[in-house]
Write an enzyme that holds these catalytic residues in place. Structure first.
Site, PDB file in Angstrom:
ATOM      1  CD  GLU A 203      -2.803   1.013   2.524  1.00 39.17           C
ATOM      2  OE1 GLU A 203      -3.806   1.753   2.559  1.00 39.17           O
ATOM      3  OE2 GLU A 203      -2.538   0.186   3.415  1.00 39.17           O
TER       4      GLU A 203
ATOM      5  CE  LYS B 222      -7.411   1.691   2.888  1.00 37.78           C
ATOM      6  NZ  LYS B 222      -6.197   1.977   3.702  1.00 37.78           N
TER       7      LYS B 222
ATOM      8  CB  CYS C  75      -5.130  -1.856   3.355  1.00 41.76           C
ATOM      9  SG  CYS C  75      -4.525  -2.161   5.049  1.00 41.76           S
TER      10      CYS C  75
ATOM     11  CB  SER D 274      -1.465  -4.573   8.235  1.00 38.44           C
ATOM     12  OG  SER D 274      -1.984  -5.057   9.452  1.00 38.44           O
TER      13      SER D 274
ATOM     14  N   GLY E 177      21.857   6.462  28.827  1.00 34.95           N
ATOM     15  CA  GLY E 177      22.307   6.351  30.198  1.00 34.95           C
ATOM     16  C   GLY E 177      22.129   4.927  30.683  1.00 34.95           C
TER      17      GLY E 177
ATOM     18  N   GLY F 252      22.398   0.456  35.294  1.00 40.27           N
ATOM     19  CA  GLY F 252      22.458  -0.790  36.048  1.00 40.27           C
ATOM     20  C   GLY F 252      21.089  -1.374  36.299  1.00 40.27           C
TER      21      GLY F 252
ATOM     22  CB  SER G 105      19.302   1.702  31.098  1.00 37.68           C
ATOM     23  OG  SER G 105      19.889   1.042  32.206  1.00 37.68           O
TER      24      SER G 105
ATOM     25  CG  ASN H 108      12.030  15.058  39.922  1.00 40.14           C
ATOM     26  OD1 ASN H 108      12.138  13.836  39.882  1.00 40.14           O
ATOM     27  ND2 ASN H 108      10.865  15.669  40.015  1.00 40.14           N
TER      28      ASN H 108
ATOM     29  CB  THR I 136      15.735   3.683  29.092  1.00 39.98           C
ATOM     30  OG1 THR I 136      15.926   4.514  30.241  1.00 39.98           O
ATOM     31  CG2 THR I 136      16.945   3.802  28.185  1.00 39.98           C
TER      32      THR I 136
ATOM     33  CD  GLU J  98      10.141   3.307  34.652  1.00 38.35           C
ATOM     34  OE1 GLU J  98      10.875   2.643  35.406  1.00 38.35           O
ATOM     35  OE2 GLU J  98      10.553   3.966  33.679  1.00 38.35           O
TER      36      GLU J  98
ATOM     37  CE  LYS K 105       5.916  13.804  35.338  1.00 37.76           C
ATOM     38  NZ  LYS K 105       6.550  12.889  36.302  1.00 37.76           N
TER      39      LYS K 105
END
Length: 560
Positions: free
Chosen positions: A50, A119, A156, A183, A298, A301, A305, A381, A405, A410, A529
């Site tokens: 498409e 279409k 489609c 798709s 970053g 550990g 990430s 922060n 990441t 979250e 956010k």
């Protein structure tokens, strides 16, 4: 009645390729190369996907007259190639006509365009908003006579919606249906496509070849996995998922029914492999198609990430990733060791940039303003924002794209810092919940996905997977200090986000009401956010941004 001069064998090549939106010349070159490949394999006809010449989805590029003209010129030039006696083709392109701007295909053979088709059913849900830029075709147009074979070409959504396009094409004499598609991937999508096509085969009685685009385009990943369902409702062939390929399939006419006698039988990956490969492909194409030479992230550990580092090395190669550990007074010895072990296992560059001085500098600068206040999340922060600033400085200095990441758990509840750990150009795990991140990490330690550039073996140290997750912004901190356990949180979020369930229904699943209402509140208030977050690969049925579009200013609460 079958035309006695019509062929009894038809070799159809399916071009499952990776176009780039807006690169009309590059897409045309890719199409020409695929047609030449198909010709060498003895194909009579090549089926592209498409809007291939434009790249899919082109979004508001379609509103630009110069872009439409470039696409049509490319289509006409390509049609002229078929004067060489090689295979004809079906290819997608936008076309501006008196009836409007259409999502179209051209059918070419013998040096000319045999037909155009438009279409009819324009999707306008989830990640699709085609009604914004296209007009629906004015009517169902009949099959195209290709070398004596009547070929129908629904596009489609024409086979997904309620418009009886396939059935009408069968009634008007079509013998076989070729469907070009764009798709995008989500978990389990291949089975969904199979069921859609089987339903249409039952309705129309014709074999259907489903050609799907491959490649990453912003948040969307197109996974290929092109296939066909025969008129007997069985799988006629199955092409590979997440791999660019041109496969020639052989169809023979038996008792006026076209039957596939030869075609690929690729195995479709299981869910963890499919999700991982989708993230890998999405990251690779975003970086390469946007012209970044390398990436930086970053490496804390932690699990998020670590899997992003593995994805970056698998997608781009170890030499294109710079991992940076940015320790502060709360960074544990385990995290320092785990980050170094992860970088060593992946073979990427690893730098340590302590953030004590910049953080203390900020705190010193703010001493007078913050006098007589309690230390808390603001100071936490500052650590995250110092790290984000360092990563952006590296990005500016060396031209590296920052990989961010944060996982979907979250991002859902706002457990991320604007202008800190949310800094970045692209997030490969944005649509993976925390427990899915763990599952994919375990899977990657046991497998190397096809096409990956990274090493085999344990690339995410076991200690990273086993230890309690923590942002390490204060002493002895863990995520579970402020969030429900991730198995609980993820189930509640999936109920709220993917399934739009009410609080009462979620509580009926066995969840605590106070926890559910709190998570719902966090989900809503974090919308501002998410609006500022980097794009990331769509993996679930409903990702943030394209699929789920909630208002930032929103006072609704279920039951409150």
């Amino acid at each position: 009645m079958t035309d006695k001069t019509a062929p009894d064998i038809l070799r159809i090549a399916v071009a499952q390729l990776n176009p780039t939106v807006g690169d009309v010349a590059g897409n045309l070159a890719k199409a020409r190369e695929a047609r030449a490949d198909a010709s060498r394999q003895g194909a009579d006809l090549v089926l592209f996907t498409e809007l291939f010449l434009a790249g899919y989805p082109p979004e508001d590029l379609v509103l630009k007259p110069a872009f439409l003209k470039a696409c049509e010129r490319a289509a006409e030039d390509f049609a002229g190639d078929t004067a060489d006696g090689g295979p004809g083709f079906v290819i997608g392109t936008p076309l501006k006509r008196k009836t409007g701007t259409h999502n179209s295909i051209i059918f070419a053979d013998g040096g000319k365009i045999l037909a155009e088709r438009y279409k009819l059913d324009l999707p306008n849900y989830g990640e699709f908003d085609e009604k914004r830029v296209f007009q629906a075709g004015p009517e169902i147009q009949g099959p195209v006579n290709f070398r004596g074979v009547r070929v129908g070409v629904p596009i489609c959504e024409d086979i997904w919606g309620e418009v009886a396009v396939c059935e009408t094409l069968a009634e008007s004499g079509a013998e076989i249906l070729l469907v070009p598609n764009g798709s995008p991937y989500y978990r389990g999508k291949v089975d969904v496509r199979h069921q859609i096509v089987i339903r249409q085969v039952i309705e129309c009685g014709l074999p259907i070849i489903y050609a799907n685009q491959l490649g990453g385009q912003d948040e969307l990943v197109f996974d290929g996995a092109s296939f066909a369902i025969g008129s007997d409702k069985t799988l006629a062939f199955q092409m590979s998922q997440f791999e660019e390929t041109v496969n020639v399939t052989t169809w023979k006419r038996k008792n006026d029914i076209w039957v596939c006698s030869d075609g690929p039988r690729s195995k479709i990956p299981e869910k963890e492999e499919a999700d991982y490969r989708a993230c890998m492909l999405g990251l690779r194409d975003y970086v390469n198609k946007n012209g970044f030479k390398n990436v930086v992230l970053g490496l804390s550990g932690g699990i998020d990430s670590a899997i992003c580092a593995a994805l970056a090395v698998d997608a781009l190669g170890e030499e294109r990733l710079r991992a940076v550990m940015m320790p502060y007074r709360y960074t544990s010895k385990d995290s320092l060791k785990d980050a170094e072990d992860c970088a060593r296992a992946l073979g990427c560059r690893y730098d340590i940039v302590p953030i004590f001085e910049p953080v203390e500098g900020f705190l010193h600068t703010l001493t007078q303003l913050f006098e007589d206040t309690k230390e808390g999340i603001t100071e936490e922060n500052l650590q995250s924002r110092a790290r984000g600033t360092i990563l952006m400085a590296i990005s500016n200095k060396f031209g590296s794209m920052v990989v961010t990441t944060g996982n979907k758990s979250e991002m859902s509840v706002g457990y991320a810092t604007l202008y800190g750990d949310m800094n970045g150009g692209f997030n490969p795990i944005k649509d993976l919940y925390k427990m899915q991140v763990y599952a994919l990490s375990r899977w990657r330690n046991a497998h190397v996905p096809p096409g990956a550039l990274g090493p085999s073996g344990e690339v995410i140290p076991t200690n990273i997977i086993d230890k309690a997750p923590s942002a390490e912004l204060r002493e002895n901190q863990t995520d579970q200090d402020s969030l429900p356990p991730y198995p609980v949180l993820d189930d509640i979020l999936e109920c709220l986000v993917e399934n739009e369930m009410g609080v009462d229904d979620i509580v009926a699943r066995g969840h605590d009401r106070a926890t559910v209402t709190r998570v719902e509140h966090l989900l809503y208030v974090a919308e501002y956010k998410r609006r500022q977050a980097a794009p990331g690969v769509k993996i679930t049925r409903k990702n943030f941004g394209r699929d789920r579009r909630y208002p930032i200013t929103n006072r609704f609460r279920d039951g409150g």
